[in-house]
Enzyme design. Sequence first.
Site, PDB file in Angstrom:
ATOM      1  N   GLU A  53       0.814  -1.215   0.000  1.00 11.30           N
ATOM      2  CA  GLU A  53       0.000   0.000   0.000  1.00 11.30           C
ATOM      3  C   GLU A  53       0.848   1.265   0.000  1.00 11.30           C
ATOM      4  O   GLU A  53       0.443   2.296  -0.524  1.00 11.30           O
ATOM      5  CB  GLU A  53      -0.967   0.009   1.184  1.00 11.30           C
ATOM      6  CG  GLU A  53      -2.125  -0.979   1.053  1.00 11.30           C
ATOM      7  CD  GLU A  53      -1.774  -2.377   1.541  1.00 11.30           C
ATOM      8  OE1 GLU A  53      -0.603  -2.631   1.904  1.00 11.30           O
ATOM      9  OE2 GLU A  53      -2.687  -3.237   1.541  1.00 11.30           O
ATOM     10  N   PHE A 115     -11.818  -7.724  13.762  1.00 12.15           N
ATOM     11  CA  PHE A 115     -10.713  -8.198  12.938  1.00 12.15           C
ATOM     12  C   PHE A 115     -10.368  -7.147  11.869  1.00 12.15           C
ATOM     13  O   PHE A 115     -11.254  -6.636  11.192  1.00 12.15           O
ATOM     14  CB  PHE A 115     -11.077  -9.530  12.262  1.00 12.15           C
ATOM     15  CG  PHE A 115     -10.007  -9.993  11.315  1.00 12.15           C
ATOM     16  CD1 PHE A 115      -8.757 -10.364  11.790  1.00 12.15           C
ATOM     17  CD2 PHE A 115     -10.240 -10.030   9.946  1.00 12.15           C
ATOM     18  CE1 PHE A 115      -7.760 -10.764  10.909  1.00 12.15           C
ATOM     19  CE2 PHE A 115      -9.250 -10.429   9.069  1.00 12.15           C
ATOM     20  CZ  PHE A 115      -7.997 -10.803   9.552  1.00 12.15           C
ATOM     21  N   GLN A 116      -9.086  -6.854  11.742  1.00  8.66           N
ATOM     22  CA  GLN A 116      -8.571  -5.872  10.777  1.00  8.66           C
ATOM     23  C   GLN A 116      -9.188  -4.497  10.924  1.00  8.66           C
ATOM     24  O   GLN A 116      -9.422  -3.792   9.949  1.00  8.66           O
ATOM     25  CB  GLN A 116      -8.736  -6.378   9.338  1.00  8.66           C
ATOM     26  CG  GLN A 116      -7.669  -7.399   9.016  1.00  8.66           C
ATOM     27  CD  GLN A 116      -7.591  -7.751   7.554  1.00  8.66           C
ATOM     28  OE1 GLN A 116      -8.515  -7.537   6.787  1.00  8.66           O
ATOM     29  NE2 GLN A 116      -6.470  -8.316   7.166  1.00  8.66           N
ATOM     30  N   LYS A 165     -17.733  -1.607   5.383  1.00  5.08           N
ATOM     31  CA  LYS A 165     -18.156  -2.586   4.393  1.00  5.08           C
ATOM     32  C   LYS A 165     -19.668  -2.589   4.196  1.00  5.08           C
ATOM     33  O   LYS A 165     -20.164  -2.668   3.066  1.00  5.08           O
ATOM     34  CB  LYS A 165     -17.690  -3.977   4.833  1.00  5.08           C
ATOM     35  CG  LYS A 165     -17.902  -5.049   3.786  1.00  5.08           C
ATOM     36  CD  LYS A 165     -17.213  -6.341   4.192  1.00  5.08           C
ATOM     37  CE  LYS A 165     -17.343  -7.382   3.090  1.00  5.08           C
ATOM     38  NZ  LYS A 165     -16.621  -8.619   3.427  1.00  5.08           N
TER      39      LYS A 165
END
Lengths: 585, 176
Positions: A53, A115-116, A165
Site C-alpha cells: 500500500e 478483525f482488521q 463494508k
Amino acid sequence: MTGSKMSGADALLKALEQEGVDTVFGIPGGASMPIYDPLVDRSPIRHILCRHEQGAGHAAEGYAWATGKVGVCMATSGPGATNLVTPLADAKMDSVPIVAITGQVPTPVVGNDAFQEADITGITMPVTKHNFLVKDPADIVATVREAFHIASTGRPGPVLIDLPKDVLLADTTYRWHDNVTLPGYKPTTKGNQRQVVEAVKMILRAKKPVLYVGGGVIKADAHQELFDLATTGQLPVVTTLMARGVFPDSNELCLGMPGMHGNYTAVTAMQKSDLLVALGARFDDRVTGKLAAFAPHAKVIHVDIDPAEIGKNRVADVPIVGDCKDVIGKLAAELHKRQDEAGGPPDRSAWLGQLRGWQDEYPYRYPTDDGKLKPQYCVERLRALADDDTICVSGVGQHQMYASQYWRFEHPRKWINSGGLGTMGFAVPAAMGAKVGRPEARVVAIDGDGCFQMTAQELATSATEQIPFVTAILNNGYLGMVRQWQELFFDERYSGVWLDPNVPDYVKLAEAYGAVGLRVESTDEVDTVIEKAYSITDRSVVIDFRVDPGEMVFPMVPSGASNDDIIVGPESIQSTTDPGEAPIA
Amino acid sequence: MNGATLHTISVLVEDRPGVLTRVAGLFAARGYNIDSLAVGPTEAAGISRMTIVVNVDESPLEQVTKQLNKLINVIKILEHDPGTAVERELMLVKVRAEGDARARIMELADVFRVSIVDVTASTLTVEASGKPEKLEALRELLSEFGIVELSRTGRIALARGERGIRERVLKAAKAG
Ligand SMILES: Cc1ncc(C[n+]2csc(CCOP(=O)(O)OP(=O)(O)O)c2C)c(N)n1
C-alpha cells in the site's frame, strides 16, 4: 433529477469516474471487496494492483505530481490502511493532491477491535488535509465531491475517505451534487491589488532582489506568469528542491537550488539580497539554515495560498495571500505597466554581474581525476542522453541531491521527489505513478541502494501492468547521506550504515521482477549502458551503478549553521563542525 | 497560571464527529496545554461553539489560530479581548458541612448569591456560576471546610455588544 438505485460501492466508483478518475492504485481486502467487484465489468476505471500500500500511495503521488490531477489510492481496512500513513504524511508535507479510499469494518463493529480494524481517521488526522468516515451510503457521492474539492483546491493535500463494508454493500440512490457546501473552507485565491502594488514598488526600488520560488508555483501552474515576472523585471530566480524546473535552468536568470545542498550562488544571493520575493515557498529550515542569520538585509514579500505559512518563520514586510497564478500574474502586469512608464527595468547590472561572477567561480563540481565512478557523473549522463520531456524522480539521500544539482530542468512537472518528509522508498512507486499519468514521457528514477530496497517490489507491478520506466540505482553500498554525516560530524564512526553493495544482486533482482538488469562498474561504460537502457521501452530497466562509496554531497550548510558558512567542497571542512540541532533528512 | 499569556478563543465549528479531536489535536501536537475547553450547541442548527482557554505566547498562538482556521470543519475563530467579553463558568462543589460549618456555608452562599442544590447529613453541594475569578474566590473560601468533590464546566464567553459572530460569518460565507 431522479437518481438510480445501486450499491454504495457502485456509487463510489461512479462518483470517482464523474470526478475524472481514470486510474486507482491499490490492494484489496475483506473490507474493500465490494469496491473490487464492480471493477470487473461495471466500471471503466483502471485498477493497478500494487505490491504494497505504501507503493500505491506514492504511485498516486507520482501521478499527481506528473499530471497536476488528483491521484487516487485504495486500501482495505486495518493494516492496509495503516500502510498508507507514510504516503499520506508525505503528500501533506509536499502539498500533493491525493485521495485515499480505505475499506472499514462494518459500522456495527466499528470501535470494537474487530478483525482488521484500525481507527484510520483517528490515525491520519494529523497527516491529512481532511478525512471522512462515511456512515450512510447516501453520503458517499457528496463525500467524494468534497474530498476531491478539498484535495485539489487551496493548498493541495491528501484526503482520506474511510468506508465501512456494510455502507459499501447497502443500496442507495445515486445523485450527483453540482455544488460542494463546506462553510468552513473558503481559500483566498485572489491576491489583494493594493498589496500587489506595494510589492511592485519594493521590487522596483530593490538593488539586489531575488525571486525565491517554491513548490507552490508548480502546484498553481504559474510557470508562465513566473517567467514573465522574472524576465520583465530582470529578477534572478532561485528554485527550491520542490520547485526545480518551474523556471528553466538554461535561462541566465536562473540560479538553481538554494539551501543545505544548494549551490553557492543561489545560497549567497539570498544571503546578500535586499529583497526576497517568496513565491509559494515556506522558508523551510533546509533553505534558511540558521533562521536568525538568514538573508539578514532582505525585506520580504511573501506570496502564499496558505495564510498560516506567511510569517511562520520569517516576518513578511508585504504579505499577499492568494493563488500564485493569480498573484504572480498581477505582479507581472503591474511591473510591466510601471516599467513601461519608466522606460524599462531599473539598472541591475551590478547585481547580475556579481551573481554571474559567483557562478563562474563556484559551479557545482566533483573530483574527476581519481578514476572512480562518480554518482554526479552518472546523473549528468542520464540527463544528457535523455530529452527535456523526461521525468526525473528521486528517493531521499545523497542521490536526491545529486539529481537536483546535476539534472538540468527546463520544464515544470519533470522533477518528482519527497522534499518535506524525506521518505525513503518514494522513487520507484512514484516513478511508476508518473509513467501512468504521462505514458508518452520517459521516466527515470534516480534511487539509492537503501531507498530502492524499501519499495523495489513495485517493479513486479510495473512488469505485470506494463508500466516501463528506468531506475538508476546509485549503489554506494551505504545509507550514504547518514554515512556522510557520520564522517563529518561523528568522527567517521560509521554505525548502522553499511549496506552490502552485492546483496541483493540488483541485476538478478531486476530480472526476477520481470525487468531488465544492467550493471555499470566504470566511467567508460556509462554511456553505452544508459543508451541500452533508454532503447528498451517495453519493460522496466534497473541500472546498478557501482559508484564511489566515499563520495559526498557538496556544497553543504551544516544544519543549525548560518548560510554564510556554506562549505563549498571537502577542502574547506573544519573537522569539528557541530552536528547541529536538526535531525537529518 | 500566568495571566499575561492566557487567551480565550471562541471557535465556531460544524457539528461533525471528530471535530473536537481535530481542534484539541492541534494544540496537543504543539505541546500546548489547554486550560479549559467548553463545547455546546449554538442558536444555529449544525453549528457548535467551543470556548478554549489556552496558555501560550502571542506568536505561537497566532500560528495555532491560523492552523485552526485551516481545519475544514472550523467556520470561524475569534479571540476575546478580556476587557470586552462576557465570560462565565459553572461550578458544583460538595463540601463537608457538619456542626456550625453548615450555617457558615449557607451564609457564604448567600453573600455570593449562589445556591445549595443538594443536602445530606454531612455535606452541602453548592452550585455557582459567574466569572472565573468569582468562582475562584468562592472555592478558596469553601476549601477551609473541606471539599469532597468539585466539578467546573470550563469557561464560555461572548463578545459584548449587539452583534454575534455567527451572522457575520454566515453572511461572509454566502458572499464569498
Ligand atoms: C523511511 C526513512 N527512513 C530513514 C530515513 C533517514 N535517512 C535519510 S537519507 C538515508 C540514507 C539513504 O540511503 P540510500 O538510499 O542508499 O541513498 P544515498 O544517501 O546513499 O544516496 C536515511 C537512512 C529516511 N529519510 N526515511
